[in-house]
Design a protein around this motif. Structure first.
Motif, short mmCIF file in Angstrom:
data_model
loop_
_atom_site.label_atom_id
_atom_site.label_comp_id
_atom_site.label_asym_id
_atom_site.label_seq_id
_atom_site.Cartn_x
_atom_site.Cartn_y
_atom_site.Cartn_z
N ALA A 1 -8.30 3.40 37.13
CA ALA A 1 -9.47 3.92 38.65
C ALA A 1 -10.72 3.81 37.01
CB ALA A 1 -9.49 5.09 39.12
N VAL A 2 -10.37 3.71 35.82
CA VAL A 2 -12.02 4.07 35.20
C VAL A 2 -12.01 2.11 34.62
CG1 VAL A 2 -12.23 4.52 32.52
CG2 VAL A 2 -10.30 6.19 33.87
N THR A 3 -11.23 1.91 34.84
CA THR A 3 -11.15 0.11 35.07
C THR A 3 -12.37 0.02 35.78
OG1 THR A 3 -9.34 -0.28 33.88
CG2 THR A 3 -10.55 -2.02 34.73
N ALA A 4 -12.14 -0.17 37.02
CA ALA A 4 -12.84 -0.31 37.64
C ALA A 4 -14.97 0.50 37.73
CB ALA A 4 -12.62 0.15 39.43
N ARG B 1 -17.96 -1.49 37.40
CA ARG B 1 -19.63 -1.06 38.45
C ARG B 1 -20.34 -0.67 37.51
NH1 ARG B 1 -15.50 1.66 41.35
NH2 ARG B 1 -16.35 3.68 40.39
N GLU B 2 -20.03 0.22 36.35
CA GLU B 2 -21.34 0.77 36.17
C GLU B 2 -22.03 0.12 34.11
OE1 GLU B 2 -22.89 2.95 37.40
OE2 GLU B 2 -21.50 3.48 38.82
N LEU C 1 -20.80 3.61 26.05
CA LEU C 1 -19.62 4.41 25.50
C LEU C 1 -18.77 3.63 24.17
CD1 LEU C 1 -17.40 5.53 28.64
CD2 LEU C 1 -18.94 7.01 26.71
N THR C 2 -19.64 2.14 24.20
CA THR C 2 -19.44 1.21 22.95
C THR C 2 -20.48 1.06 22.16
OG1 THR C 2 -19.72 -0.52 24.45
CG2 THR C 2 -17.56 -0.11 24.76
N ASP C 3 -21.57 1.97 22.01
CA ASP C 3 -22.59 1.89 21.51
C ASP C 3 -23.04 2.16 19.79
OD1 ASP C 3 -24.90 2.08 20.35
OD2 ASP C 3 -26.16 3.60 21.25
N SER D 1 -19.01 -4.65 24.32
CA SER D 1 -18.60 -3.90 25.22
C SER D 1 -17.10 -4.01 25.99
CB SER D 1 -19.47 -3.61 26.34
OG SER D 1 -20.24 -3.95 27.30
N ARG D 2 -17.26 -5.25 27.23
CA ARG D 2 -15.94 -5.49 27.60
C ARG D 2 -15.02 -5.36 27.20
NH1 ARG D 2 -15.32 -8.70 32.62
NH2 ARG D 2 -13.81 -9.90 32.64
#
Length: 271
Positions: free
Chosen positions: A36-39, A43-44, A51-53, A92-93
């Motif tokens: 669910a977090v992956t999805a 999307r966002e 979150l990766t900045d 980030s990906r």
């Protein structure tokens, strides 16, 4: 993955192993939550970037992840994701890819705990063969215009009651969320994860006092020689064993404790 992402993924795998080695953790639920977090991160895109900045501290990113996810997923899953967000990622990906891998690994860990990992691995292989020999089926499962619900229903018809539930969940996730991969590439990735998981054996070691680092290394090396696989030691201290160690690997128990020897003497005297 390269550089920082590779190191972050290696650390995340260790965290996942520690979680799934704990029998009190529902590995199947953890897999569902990580999926669910992956999805969500797919999307966002802006959230994924935040979150990766690298301009933000790891602590700040982890705190944000906990605030956003704390009420949506279990504490164990939130802590795992927060730990990953705390790490540095080259892209980030890569964070999303890593969380997806851990979702699949958690599902496979649940199958291994149930003694069904070999069955799941075999079913994934056979499903891949079926798809490769049935062009119409492959077309239906990979049609980008088809709804996920329709694909899920088709897979339930094909696999429901015929395959291990873990296999069905893995295939449904792969088909409904391919994330740019071909079906064949996704099945190959799952097979590699299953093979890696199968080569990892967990030994629960109970001793009267904590084992020294040297003792842990010698015991791990001895067990690896006997079983021919990598051995992960879960260490527990129980003063009631009096001395020596007890090793449990799956259903097999190796007793070398003083308490066990005393029990054996008592049984013989009673007989």
């Amino acid at each position: 993955m390269n550089g920082a992402s590779r190191e972050a993924l290696a650390s995340a795998r260790e965290q996942l192993d520690a979680l799934t080695d704990d029998t009190s953790v529902d590995a199947a639920k953890l897999a569902e939550e990580l999926a669910a977090v992956t999805a969500l991160l797919d999307r966002e895109v802006s959230l994924r970037r935040v979150l990766t900045d690298p301009a933000q501290t790891g602590e700040a990113r982890a705190d944000l992840a906990r605030r956003l996810l704390g009420n949506r997923i279990s504490g164990s899953a939130a802590d795992l994701v927060a730990g990953m967000v705390h790490s540095r990622w080259s892209r980030s990906r890569d964070l999303t890819d890593a969380i997806e891998e851990l979702a699949y690994s958690a599902e496979l860990a649940d199958a291994q705990r149930a003694g069904a990992l070999d069955e799941v691995e075999d079913e994934l292989f056979r499903f891949g063969r079926i798809v490769s020999s049935a062009p119409q089926l492959r077309s239906a499962l990979t049609d980008s215009t088809a709804k996920a619900s329709a694909k899920t229903e088709l897979l339930h018809t094909l696999l429901g009651g015929r395959a291990n539930p873990a296999t069905e969940r893995l295939v449904v996730r792969l088909v409904t969320a391919p994330r740019g991969r071909s079906l064949e590439a996704g099945l190959d990735a799952l097979s590699k994860l299953a093979a890696h998981r199968r080569d990892r054996v967990v030994a629960v070691v109970t001793s009267a006092v904590p084992l020294s680092e040297g003792q842990r290394q010698r015991l791990g090396a001895a067990l690896a020689t006997v079983y021919g696989r990598q051995i992960h030691l879960n260490l527990d201290v129980d003063p009631e064993v009096l001395g020596g160690v007890q090793v449990r690997i799956g259903d097999e128990v190796i007793n070398g404790t003083i308490a066990d020897r005393l029990d054996e003497v008592a049984r013989r005297m009673a007989g």
